[in-house]
Design a protein around this motif. Sequence first.
Motif, PDB file in Angstrom:
ATOM      1  N   HIS A  52      -1.640   1.296  -1.705  1.00  0.00           N
ATOM      2  CA  HIS A  52      -0.621   2.139  -2.350  1.00  0.00           C
ATOM      3  C   HIS A  52       0.536   1.297  -2.864  1.00  0.00           C
ATOM      4  O   HIS A  52       1.471   1.837  -3.456  1.00  0.00           O
ATOM      5  CB  HIS A  52      -0.029   3.154  -1.363  1.00  0.00           C
ATOM      6  N   SER A  53       0.529   0.006  -2.562  1.00  0.00           N
ATOM      7  CA  SER A  53       1.705  -0.820  -2.824  1.00  0.00           C
ATOM      8  C   SER A  53       1.390  -1.937  -3.804  1.00  0.00           C
ATOM      9  O   SER A  53       0.248  -2.362  -3.924  1.00  0.00           O
ATOM     10  CB  SER A  53       2.191  -1.458  -1.523  1.00  0.00           C
ATOM     11  N   ALA A  54       2.444  -2.404  -4.466  1.00  0.00           N
ATOM     12  CA  ALA A  54       2.302  -3.523  -5.400  1.00  0.00           C
ATOM     13  C   ALA A  54       3.473  -4.466  -5.193  1.00  0.00           C
ATOM     14  O   ALA A  54       4.554  -4.048  -4.754  1.00  0.00           O
ATOM     15  CB  ALA A  54       2.302  -2.997  -6.834  1.00  0.00           C
ATOM     16  N   ARG A  55       3.237  -5.746  -5.499  1.00  0.00           N
ATOM     17  CA  ARG A  55       4.341  -6.703  -5.478  1.00  0.00           C
ATOM     18  C   ARG A  55       5.265  -6.399  -6.633  1.00  0.00           C
ATOM     19  O   ARG A  55       4.814  -6.060  -7.722  1.00  0.00           O
ATOM     20  CB  ARG A  55       3.803  -8.129  -5.641  1.00  0.00           C
ATOM     21  N   ARG A  56       6.570  -6.511  -6.418  1.00  0.00           N
ATOM     22  CA  ARG A  56       7.524  -6.247  -7.505  1.00  0.00           C
ATOM     23  C   ARG A  56       7.502  -7.398  -8.515  1.00  0.00           C
ATOM     24  O   ARG A  56       7.199  -8.539  -8.153  1.00  0.00           O
ATOM     25  CB  ARG A  56       8.929  -6.066  -6.943  1.00  0.00           C
ATOM     26  N   ALA A  57       7.835  -7.074  -9.761  1.00  0.00           N
ATOM     27  CA  ALA A  57       7.805  -8.093 -10.820  1.00  0.00           C
ATOM     28  C   ALA A  57       8.779  -9.224 -10.509  1.00  0.00           C
ATOM     29  O   ALA A  57       8.540 -10.378 -10.858  1.00  0.00           O
ATOM     30  CB  ALA A  57       8.136  -7.453 -12.161  1.00  0.00           C
ATOM     31  N   THR A  58       9.874  -8.927  -9.821  1.00  0.00           N
ATOM     32  CA  THR A  58      10.863  -9.954  -9.479  1.00  0.00           C
ATOM     33  C   THR A  58      10.313 -10.921  -8.429  1.00  0.00           C
ATOM     34  O   THR A  58      10.905 -11.966  -8.172  1.00  0.00           O
ATOM     35  CB  THR A  58      12.115  -9.313  -8.860  1.00  0.00           C
ATOM     36  N   THR A  68      -7.101  -4.769  -4.126  1.00  0.00           N
ATOM     37  CA  THR A  68      -8.173  -4.051  -3.432  1.00  0.00           C
ATOM     38  C   THR A  68      -9.284  -5.017  -3.008  1.00  0.00           C
ATOM     39  O   THR A  68      -9.830  -4.893  -1.911  1.00  0.00           O
ATOM     40  CB  THR A  68      -8.721  -2.917  -4.322  1.00  0.00           C
ATOM     41  N   VAL A  69      -9.583  -5.988  -3.875  1.00  0.00           N
ATOM     42  CA  VAL A  69     -10.576  -7.008  -3.496  1.00  0.00           C
ATOM     43  C   VAL A  69     -10.089  -7.762  -2.258  1.00  0.00           C
ATOM     44  O   VAL A  69     -10.845  -7.963  -1.300  1.00  0.00           O
ATOM     45  CB  VAL A  69     -10.832  -8.002  -4.661  1.00  0.00           C
ATOM     46  N   ARG A  70      -8.808  -8.151  -2.278  1.00  0.00           N
ATOM     47  CA  ARG A  70      -8.281  -8.895  -1.117  1.00  0.00           C
ATOM     48  C   ARG A  70      -8.360  -8.048   0.144  1.00  0.00           C
ATOM     49  O   ARG A  70      -8.697  -8.544   1.222  1.00  0.00           O
ATOM     50  CB  ARG A  70      -6.836  -9.351  -1.387  1.00  0.00           C
ATOM     51  N   LEU A  71      -8.056  -6.766   0.027  1.00  0.00           N
ATOM     52  CA  LEU A  71      -8.156  -5.880   1.207  1.00  0.00           C
ATOM     53  C   LEU A  71      -9.575  -5.951   1.797  1.00  0.00           C
ATOM     54  O   LEU A  71      -9.749  -6.186   2.991  1.00  0.00           O
ATOM     55  CB  LEU A  71      -7.827  -4.431   0.801  1.00  0.00           C
ATOM     56  N   SER A 105     -11.253  13.356  13.568  1.00  0.00           N
ATOM     57  CA  SER A 105      -9.970  12.664  13.542  1.00  0.00           C
ATOM     58  C   SER A 105     -10.098  11.498  12.564  1.00  0.00           C
ATOM     59  O   SER A 105     -11.204  11.042  12.261  1.00  0.00           O
ATOM     60  CB  SER A 105      -9.613  12.144  14.933  1.00  0.00           C
ATOM     61  N   GLY A 106      -8.972  11.051  12.054  1.00  0.00           N
ATOM     62  CA  GLY A 106      -9.040   9.957  11.093  1.00  0.00           C
ATOM     63  C   GLY A 106      -7.688   9.379  10.769  1.00  0.00           C
ATOM     64  O   GLY A 106      -6.655   9.832  11.270  1.00  0.00           O
ATOM     65  N   VAL A 107      -7.722   8.355   9.921  1.00  0.00           N
ATOM     66  CA  VAL A 107      -6.484   7.706   9.515  1.00  0.00           C
ATOM     67  C   VAL A 107      -6.717   7.055   8.149  1.00  0.00           C
ATOM     68  O   VAL A 107      -7.854   6.686   7.814  1.00  0.00           O
ATOM     69  CB  VAL A 107      -6.050   6.653  10.564  1.00  0.00           C
ATOM     70  N   GLU A 108      -5.664   6.972   7.356  1.00  0.00           N
ATOM     71  CA  GLU A 108      -5.709   6.242   6.085  1.00  0.00           C
ATOM     72  C   GLU A 108      -4.770   5.046   6.211  1.00  0.00           C
ATOM     73  O   GLU A 108      -3.553   5.197   6.181  1.00  0.00           O
ATOM     74  CB  GLU A 108      -5.286   7.140   4.916  1.00  0.00           C
ATOM     75  N   LEU A 109      -5.360   3.867   6.384  1.00  0.00           N
ATOM     76  CA  LEU A 109      -4.569   2.641   6.555  1.00  0.00           C
ATOM     77  C   LEU A 109      -4.184   2.091   5.198  1.00  0.00           C
ATOM     78  O   LEU A 109      -5.043   1.823   4.368  1.00  0.00           O
ATOM     79  CB  LEU A 109      -5.399   1.577   7.288  1.00  0.00           C
ATOM     80  N   SER A 110      -2.890   1.922   4.988  1.00  0.00           N
ATOM     81  CA  SER A 110      -2.408   1.397   3.715  1.00  0.00           C
ATOM     82  C   SER A 110      -2.203  -0.112   3.820  1.00  0.00           C
ATOM     83  O   SER A 110      -1.507  -0.576   4.720  1.00  0.00           O
ATOM     84  CB  SER A 110      -1.094   2.101   3.383  1.00  0.00           C
ATOM     85  N   GLU A 111      -2.816  -0.861   2.928  1.00  0.00           N
ATOM     86  CA  GLU A 111      -2.768  -2.336   2.938  1.00  0.00           C
ATOM     87  C   GLU A 111      -2.975  -2.916   4.347  1.00  0.00           C
ATOM     88  O   GLU A 111      -2.171  -3.736   4.810  1.00  0.00           O
ATOM     89  CB  GLU A 111      -1.434  -2.876   2.378  1.00  0.00           C
ATOM     90  N   PRO A 112      -4.045  -2.522   5.026  1.00  0.00           N
ATOM     91  CA  PRO A 112      -4.240  -3.013   6.400  1.00  0.00           C
ATOM     92  C   PRO A 112      -4.368  -4.538   6.466  1.00  0.00           C
ATOM     93  O   PRO A 112      -4.096  -5.132   7.512  1.00  0.00           O
ATOM     94  CB  PRO A 112      -5.532  -2.327   6.848  1.00  0.00           C
ATOM     95  N   HIS A 113      -4.761  -5.179   5.340  1.00  0.00           N
ATOM     96  CA  HIS A 113      -4.914  -6.648   5.341  1.00  0.00           C
ATOM     97  C   HIS A 113      -3.558  -7.349   5.376  1.00  0.00           C
ATOM     98  O   HIS A 113      -3.494  -8.524   5.685  1.00  0.00           O
ATOM     99  CB  HIS A 113      -5.734  -7.101   4.128  1.00  0.00           C
ATOM    100  N   TRP A 114      -2.478  -6.630   5.059  1.00  0.00           N
ATOM    101  CA  TRP A 114      -1.133  -7.200   5.193  1.00  0.00           C
ATOM    102  C   TRP A 114      -0.579  -6.947   6.591  1.00  0.00           C
ATOM    103  O   TRP A 114       0.474  -7.459   6.947  1.00  0.00           O
ATOM    104  CB  TRP A 114      -0.153  -6.568   4.188  1.00  0.00           C
ATOM    105  N   HIS A 115      -1.223  -6.053   7.323  1.00  0.00           N
ATOM    106  CA  HIS A 115      -0.681  -5.606   8.624  1.00  0.00           C
ATOM    107  C   HIS A 115      -1.835  -5.537   9.615  1.00  0.00           C
ATOM    108  O   HIS A 115      -2.060  -4.498  10.240  1.00  0.00           O
ATOM    109  CB  HIS A 115      -0.058  -4.212   8.489  1.00  0.00           C
ATOM    110  N   SER A 116      -2.570  -6.622   9.746  1.00  0.00           N
ATOM    111  CA  SER A 116      -3.832  -6.499  10.481  1.00  0.00           C
ATOM    112  C   SER A 116      -3.602  -6.246  11.972  1.00  0.00           C
ATOM    113  O   SER A 116      -4.338  -5.494  12.592  1.00  0.00           O
ATOM    114  CB  SER A 116      -4.735  -7.707  10.238  1.00  0.00           C
TER     115      SER A 116
END
Length: 278
Positions: A127-133, A160-163, A96-107
């Motif tokens: 998988h996500s990036a801050r928008r230029a705006t 990725t480093v921050r994660l 069993s497993g999971v792929e956590l996306s940006e878990p450091h934003w949603h700890s």
Amino acid sequence: MLPPDSHVHTEWSWDAPYGSMERTCARAIELGLPSVAFTEHADMTGWVTPQDAQRPPAWDRFVTGGVLVPPPIDLQGYNASLERCRERYPGLRIYSGVELSEPHWHSERSSSLLQAGEFERVLASVHSARRATGSGFEEVSSSFADHTPDQVVRDYLDETVRLVEQFDNFEVLAHIDYPVRYWPGHDRPYDPLNFEDQYRHVLRVLASADKVLELNTKVPLHPQILLWWHQEGGQAITFASDAHDPESLAHGFVEAVRTAQAAGFRPGPDPLGVWRRT
Ligand SMILES: [Zn+2]
Ligand SMILES: [Zn+2]
């Protein structure tokens, strides 16, 4: 024998309409894979999506006010499916497993999901990036519309480093080179050497956190990055097709095994486990 496929999606991932846990198990047996890990998406970041975004119509139901919010994993359904597959394919080790996306934003959400899911394999990824705006987030694939390709890769590696620095509850970093999947064809070709310092920085931080680097074969990881991983003290790797349908299981593994060996990695003592540095 091929190494285990440590990163596979099935119908229990919201973005895998052609996924099938059962048929993926049958395919794993056909290929002689020793084991497979079903690491479904836990995508917790909402993505601002352009009006003209090319996405499957089935995803419209996840979009509210121009923001796509991926649904949570149906843990009950996923676990029942795992149980059925383990009964039906006793010769195959199914993790069993999971792929956590940006878990450091949603700890908090990540931690409670890990507690509820009791997963055997935990991947973390960006998988996500801050928008230029400056307001809101977008999927990295959309990020090329408002950033230069170089900037997308640099921002991705910084995130990725921050994660890795801010979240510890995972084993494997998935697809360190994810933006390369969407690198625009009209631009100069992607070359990891243009990002050497940043890749090395991520790899150093990852090695000192005692994590595993994934050799993702969707766009095959550039051999140079694996050499840097070895030089920066990386101890272990996994092989990952990131398949979203049964046919893509273990895709590119023969070549990936050669790349891993050339970079100085060999199977560890456990044939179902990670490969280790020599
Ligand atoms: Zn991913
Ligand atoms: Zn994935």
